[in-house]
Design a protein around this motif. Structure first.
Motif, mmCIF file in Angstrom:
data_model
loop_
_atom_site.group_PDB
_atom_site.id
_atom_site.type_symbol
_atom_site.label_atom_id
_atom_site.label_comp_id
_atom_site.label_asym_id
_atom_site.label_seq_id
_atom_site.Cartn_x
_atom_site.Cartn_y
_atom_site.Cartn_z
ATOM 1 N N PHE A 156 146.867 6.665 86.119
ATOM 2 C CA PHE A 156 146.066 6.092 85.030
ATOM 3 C C PHE A 156 144.582 6.057 85.394
ATOM 4 N N TYR A 157 144.289 5.631 86.621
ATOM 5 C CA TYR A 157 142.882 5.364 86.950
ATOM 6 C C TYR A 157 142.069 6.620 87.210
ATOM 7 N N ARG A 158 142.713 7.701 87.637
ATOM 8 C CA ARG A 158 141.907 8.912 87.910
ATOM 9 C C ARG A 158 141.135 9.344 86.651
ATOM 10 N N PRO A 159 141.832 9.614 85.532
ATOM 11 C CA PRO A 159 141.051 9.984 84.335
ATOM 12 C C PRO A 159 140.164 8.849 83.837
ATOM 13 N N LEU A 160 140.611 7.591 84.000
ATOM 14 C CA LEU A 160 139.796 6.486 83.487
ATOM 15 C C LEU A 160 138.455 6.418 84.220
ATOM 16 N N VAL A 161 138.501 6.494 85.555
ATOM 17 C CA VAL A 161 137.229 6.318 86.277
ATOM 18 C C VAL A 161 136.341 7.558 86.160
ATOM 19 N N ALA A 163 136.072 9.011 83.333
ATOM 20 C CA ALA A 163 135.491 8.812 82.003
ATOM 21 C C ALA A 163 134.477 7.675 81.967
ATOM 22 N N THR A 164 134.698 6.633 82.775
ATOM 23 C CA THR A 164 133.821 5.462 82.679
ATOM 24 C C THR A 164 132.580 5.589 83.560
ATOM 25 N N PHE A 165 132.544 6.569 84.436
ATOM 26 C CA PHE A 165 131.434 6.653 85.398
ATOM 27 C C PHE A 165 130.043 6.604 84.738
ATOM 28 N N LEU A 192 134.629 -3.027 95.982
ATOM 29 C CA LEU A 192 136.099 -3.097 95.981
ATOM 30 C C LEU A 192 136.656 -2.547 94.665
ATOM 31 N N GLY A 193 137.650 -1.645 94.734
ATOM 32 C CA GLY A 193 138.166 -1.004 93.516
ATOM 33 C C GLY A 193 137.045 -0.230 92.861
ATOM 34 N N ALA A 194 136.410 0.640 93.651
ATOM 35 C CA ALA A 194 135.125 1.238 93.257
ATOM 36 C C ALA A 194 135.253 2.349 92.222
ATOM 37 N N GLY A 195 136.456 2.905 92.022
ATOM 38 C CA GLY A 195 136.553 4.084 91.144
ATOM 39 C C GLY A 195 135.710 5.210 91.733
ATOM 40 N N ARG A 196 134.818 5.787 90.915
ATOM 41 C CA ARG A 196 133.903 6.811 91.447
ATOM 42 C C ARG A 196 132.643 6.172 92.049
ATOM 43 N N PRO A 198 130.318 3.883 90.887
ATOM 44 C CA PRO A 198 129.028 3.807 90.195
ATOM 45 C C PRO A 198 128.153 2.651 90.657
ATOM 46 N N TRP A 199 128.775 1.514 91.004
ATOM 47 C CA TRP A 199 127.969 0.334 91.378
ATOM 48 C C TRP A 199 127.339 0.548 92.747
ATOM 49 N N ALA A 200 128.154 1.016 93.715
ATOM 50 C CA ALA A 200 127.595 1.275 95.056
ATOM 51 C C ALA A 200 126.524 2.360 94.972
ATOM 52 N N ASP A 216 139.021 2.007 97.367
ATOM 53 C CA ASP A 216 139.899 2.190 96.210
ATOM 54 C C ASP A 216 141.258 2.636 96.741
ATOM 55 N N LEU A 217 142.199 2.798 95.848
ATOM 56 C CA LEU A 217 143.550 3.192 96.248
ATOM 57 C C LEU A 217 143.574 4.663 96.657
ATOM 58 N N PRO A 218 144.466 5.017 97.598
ATOM 59 C CA PRO A 218 144.655 6.447 97.868
ATOM 60 C C PRO A 218 145.042 7.135 96.563
ATOM 61 N N GLY A 219 144.525 8.333 96.334
ATOM 62 C CA GLY A 219 144.789 9.028 95.071
ATOM 63 C C GLY A 219 143.641 8.844 94.097
ATOM 64 N N VAL A 220 142.858 7.773 94.268
ATOM 65 C CA VAL A 220 141.675 7.568 93.420
ATOM 66 C C VAL A 220 140.409 7.698 94.264
ATOM 67 N N ILE A 221 140.479 7.235 95.509
ATOM 68 C CA ILE A 221 139.274 7.171 96.338
ATOM 69 C C ILE A 221 138.674 8.566 96.565
ATOM 70 N N HIS A 261 134.845 -4.419 87.244
ATOM 71 C CA HIS A 261 135.935 -4.147 86.294
ATOM 72 C C HIS A 261 137.288 -4.060 86.985
ATOM 73 N N VAL A 262 137.501 -4.935 87.936
ATOM 74 C CA VAL A 262 138.802 -4.972 88.601
ATOM 75 C C VAL A 262 139.558 -6.265 88.301
ATOM 76 N N CYS A 263 138.863 -7.308 87.876
ATOM 77 C CA CYS A 263 139.548 -8.609 87.756
ATOM 78 C C CYS A 263 140.467 -8.697 86.535
ATOM 79 N N THR A 265 142.557 -6.781 85.158
ATOM 80 C CA THR A 265 143.926 -6.258 85.264
ATOM 81 C C THR A 265 144.765 -7.046 86.270
ATOM 82 N N GLU A 266 144.161 -7.999 86.964
ATOM 83 C CA GLU A 266 144.823 -8.627 88.099
ATOM 84 C C GLU A 266 145.629 -9.871 87.756
ATOM 85 N N GLY A 267 145.337 -10.518 86.637
ATOM 86 C CA GLY A 267 145.921 -11.833 86.364
ATOM 87 C C GLY A 267 145.065 -12.878 87.060
HETATM 88 C C1 SAM Z 1 138.623 -0.157 85.700
HETATM 89 S S1 SAM Z 1 138.443 0.707 87.197
HETATM 90 C C2 SAM Z 1 136.819 0.207 87.726
HETATM 91 C C3 SAM Z 1 136.166 1.207 88.643
HETATM 92 C C4 SAM Z 1 134.732 0.855 89.047
HETATM 93 N N1 SAM Z 1 134.676 -0.346 89.839
HETATM 94 C C5 SAM Z 1 133.844 0.736 87.830
HETATM 95 O O1 SAM Z 1 133.343 -0.360 87.551
HETATM 96 O O2 SAM Z 1 133.668 1.750 87.168
HETATM 97 C C6 SAM Z 1 139.480 -0.238 88.311
HETATM 98 C C7 SAM Z 1 139.560 0.396 89.689
HETATM 99 O O3 SAM Z 1 140.252 -0.490 90.572
HETATM 100 C C8 SAM Z 1 141.129 0.282 91.371
HETATM 101 N N2 SAM Z 1 142.219 -0.576 91.823
HETATM 102 C C9 SAM Z 1 143.194 -1.142 91.062
HETATM 103 N N3 SAM Z 1 144.007 -1.879 91.844
HETATM 104 C C10 SAM Z 1 143.531 -1.763 93.109
HETATM 105 C C11 SAM Z 1 143.946 -2.308 94.347
HETATM 106 N N4 SAM Z 1 145.021 -3.106 94.431
HETATM 107 N N5 SAM Z 1 143.234 -1.994 95.457
HETATM 108 C C12 SAM Z 1 142.155 -1.178 95.373
HETATM 109 N N6 SAM Z 1 141.720 -0.635 94.215
HETATM 110 C C13 SAM Z 1 142.398 -0.931 93.093
HETATM 111 C C14 SAM Z 1 141.595 1.392 90.449
HETATM 112 O O4 SAM Z 1 142.123 2.497 91.163
HETATM 113 C C15 SAM Z 1 140.300 1.720 89.698
HETATM 114 O O5 SAM Z 1 139.563 2.688 90.359
#
Ligand code: SAM
Length: 371
Positions: A156-161, A163-165, A192-196, A198-200, A216-221, A261-263, A265-267
């Motif tokens: 899910f996150y590969r195409p999302l990040v 697109a959102t970059f 943390l959870g950097a996607g591509r 953009p913030w760093a 980020d997670l393996p497969g996205v980093i 944009h990581v919080c 989805t976390e609950g």
């Molecule tokens: C909505 S994207 C935000 C990406 C980036 N921070 C941004 O603002 O564009 C959420 C990111 O969090 C990563 N992510 C989700 N759960 C994670 C986890 N448990 N540990 C590390 N990264 C995680 C996803 O792979 C994704 O890249």
């Protein structure tokens, strides 16, 4: 089914004592809001089709054009294309005069693939998988999403990040201008959870000599590695793949920690834990940047934030609405002070909060964390 009056607007004789509420019976509300939702479905898919077909890019290339030459250029049916274009005019993405279509500024900026703030790739992925929306009633019945994006986050996150970059880079770059990163050299940044990333990237591009740890997670980093390299920043970035709840973080060692944009989805419990982790990772006087789409405290005045919360419930295991009050409470509980809320671009709000120089209110940090 209750029977409606054929002339509801004529029922002036009704009083509260007799039947109904006169101010309701006299003039029933219009059905427009229901139609707006029904047609919203078609509007969304029309935009998806236009982007997929390359309508905006083709008009950008050809200049103002009528449907015939546009259809020839795109090798599609002119009759069908004209209907799509007419709908795009009603959305405000094209102008039409004498059957000639032209891009509006909105389309140029957001819907062309190389527009300065392109959202072209984002439109299809932002709502999450279509199947989850079709099954929303079941999700509400059972309390579980049948196929949450958490099952295969990288897919899910590969195409999302990707697109959102552009959008997030724009938000982060504008935030940097407000916070004066160019006058703050040699920062040590954790994203943390950097996607591509953009913030760093925005911080490193503005703040001379700064370095970053990007997670980020393996497969996205891998996407962050490539993007950082493309922007000539590889020598200033260290990558730390893994789950941001569990990776090892050196306490008290970063000037800036980003939760971009990581919080949502976390609950709540896990998002609160991330805020506390960020606090521990910061140096005294270090700064947290917590960007998200928040809802107002009454969950009704900021439709964008409220609907984003529903999008999380429809697509994720634990994600839900984050109100401003909830996030402020977590920040306060973690020990942050000087909490500010900025909105560098529309809807995209960022909490900027500092770890105090010494423990909050003069107390040692440990006092705060068993609360
Ligand atoms: C909505 S994207 C935000 C990406 C980036 N921070 C941004 O603002 O564009 C959420 C990111 O969090 C990563 N992510 C989700 N759960 C994670 C986890 N448990 N540990 C590390 N990264 C995680 C996803 O792979 C994704 O890249």
């Amino acid at each position: 089914m209750t029977v409606d009056s054929p002339y509801p607007e004529m029922k002036k004789g009704h009083t509260m004592a007799r039947v109904g509420r006169p101010w309701r019976d006299r003039k029933p509300p219009p059905s427009g809001p229901v139609w707006a939702i029904v047609q919203g479905f078609g509007s969304y898919w029309t935009l998806v089709a236009a982007i997929e077909l390359g309508v905006f890019d083709a008009i950008a290339l050809l200049g103002p054009t009528s449907a015939g030459p546009l259809a020839d250029h795109m090798s599609v049916s002119a009759r069908h294309l004209q209907h799509v274009c007419d709908a795009l005019v009603t959305f405000g993405f094209l102008d039409q005069v004498d059957d000639v279509y032209e891009l509006t500024e909105t389309a140029e900026r957001y819907l062309c693939t190389d527009g300065p703030a392109s959202m072209a790739a984002l439109v299809r992925v932002a709502p999450g998988p279509l199947a989850n929306w079709e099954q929303l009633a079941d999700t509400v019945r059972t309390g579980h999403v049948a196929q949450p994006i958490d099952d295969d986050p990288a897919a899910f996150y590969r195409p999302l990040v990707q697109a959102t970059f552009p959008t997030q880079l724009r938000a982060a770059s504008r935030l940097g201008l407000r916070l004066g990163w160019s006058r703050r050299p040699d920062l040590r940044v954790l994203d943390l959870g950097a996607g591509r990333a953009p913030w760093a990237i925005a911080i490193l591009e503005q703040s001379p000599g700064s370095t970053a740890v990007v997670n980020d997670l393996p497969g996205v980093i891998e996407l962050a590695v490539r993007t950082v390299d493309d922007r000539g920043l590889a020598h200033r970035v260290e990558f730390q793949p893994g789950d941001f709840h569990h990776i090892e973080l050196e306490p008290g060692s970063f000037d800036v920690v980003v939760l971009g944009h990581v919080c949502r989805t976390e609950g709540h419990a896990r998002a609160r834990a991330l805020v506390a982790r960020a606090f521990q990772a910061l140096k005294p006087e270090g700064q947290l940047l917590l960007a998200d789409y928040f809802a107002d405290n009454d969950r009704k005045h900021n439709p964008f934030g409220v609907q984003m919360g529903l999008t999380m419930v429809a697509n994720t295991e634990r994600g839900e609405t984050l109100t401003n009050a909830q996030v402020c409470r977590w920040l306060d509980e973690a020990g942050f002070h000087a909490i500010r809320l900025l909105e560098p671009i529309g809807f995209n709000q960022v909490y900027v909060a500092a770890r105090p120089a010494s423990g909050p209110h003069g107390r040692p940090m440990e006092d705060r964390h068993d609360r």
